[in-house]
Design a protein around this motif. Structure first.
Motif, PDB file in Angstrom:
ATOM      1  N   UNK A  59     -13.834   0.512 -21.880  1.00 16.96           N
ATOM      2  CA  UNK A  59     -12.801   1.311 -21.213  1.00 16.96           C
ATOM      3  C   UNK A  59     -12.794   1.139 -19.703  1.00 16.96           C
ATOM      4  N   UNK A  60     -13.797   0.420 -19.174  1.00 19.37           N
ATOM      5  CA  UNK A  60     -13.864   0.181 -17.741  1.00 19.37           C
ATOM      6  C   UNK A  60     -14.751   1.138 -16.972  1.00 19.37           C
ATOM      7  N   UNK A  61     -15.371   2.092 -17.659  1.00 15.51           N
ATOM      8  CA  UNK A  61     -16.266   3.035 -16.991  1.00 15.51           C
ATOM      9  C   UNK A  61     -17.673   2.455 -16.890  1.00 15.51           C
ATOM     10  N   UNK A  62     -18.366   2.763 -15.785  1.00 13.48           N
ATOM     11  CA  UNK A  62     -19.746   2.322 -15.639  1.00 13.48           C
ATOM     12  C   UNK A  62     -20.617   3.105 -16.607  1.00 13.48           C
ATOM     13  N   UNK A  63     -21.493   2.394 -17.318  1.00 10.16           N
ATOM     14  CA  UNK A  63     -22.344   3.039 -18.314  1.00 10.16           C
ATOM     15  C   UNK A  63     -23.438   3.855 -17.641  1.00 10.16           C
ATOM     16  N   UNK A  64     -24.012   4.764 -18.383  1.00 15.27           N
ATOM     17  CA  UNK A  64     -25.112   5.589 -17.899  1.00 15.27           C
ATOM     18  C   UNK A  64     -26.397   4.767 -17.828  1.00 15.27           C
ATOM     19  N   UNK A  65     -27.336   5.238 -17.025  1.00 14.14           N
ATOM     20  CA  UNK A  65     -28.653   4.604 -16.998  1.00 14.14           C
ATOM     21  C   UNK A  65     -29.257   4.688 -18.396  1.00 14.14           C
TER      22      UNK A  65
END
Length: 97
Positions: free
Chosen positions: A69-75
């Motif tokens: 979706x283009x969102x940065x993933x979580x750590x």
């Protein structure tokens, strides 16, 4: 397609950094292929699809730490899977911010 002799047995990841910060860099994933189409996919630790990175005969793929979706993933820990036909090679990658 049918696998050629030795296809995935001679296919694999070249060494790549397995800890990265998507806010500052991209993960450079290199792999070698002997023949045929492949796919490079990122999953989270529970097996949920995060990102389809490549489909074809590529040997270098960059992952910017984003999901489909283009969102940065979580750590956390993610699994990068190189698939060719019915075979797969997996490597863990840690994302830190």
């Amino acid at each position: 397609p049918t696998p050629s002799s030795g296809s995935l047995a001679e296919t694999g990841f070249l060494p790549f950094k397995n800890v990265f910060n998507p806010m500052k860099e991209s993960l450079r994933i290199q792999f070698t292929l002997t023949a045929g189409d492949s796919s490079l996919i990122v999953f989270d630790r529970t097996g949920n699809l995060i990102r389809n990175l490549d489909k074809g005969n590529g040997t270098l793929v960059l992952w910017d730490g984003r999901n489909n979706s283009g969102s940065i993933v979580a750590s956390g820990t993610y699994i990068v899977v190189l698939k060719q036909w019915d075979k797969a090679i997996k490597r863990k990658v840690a994302v830190v911010k």
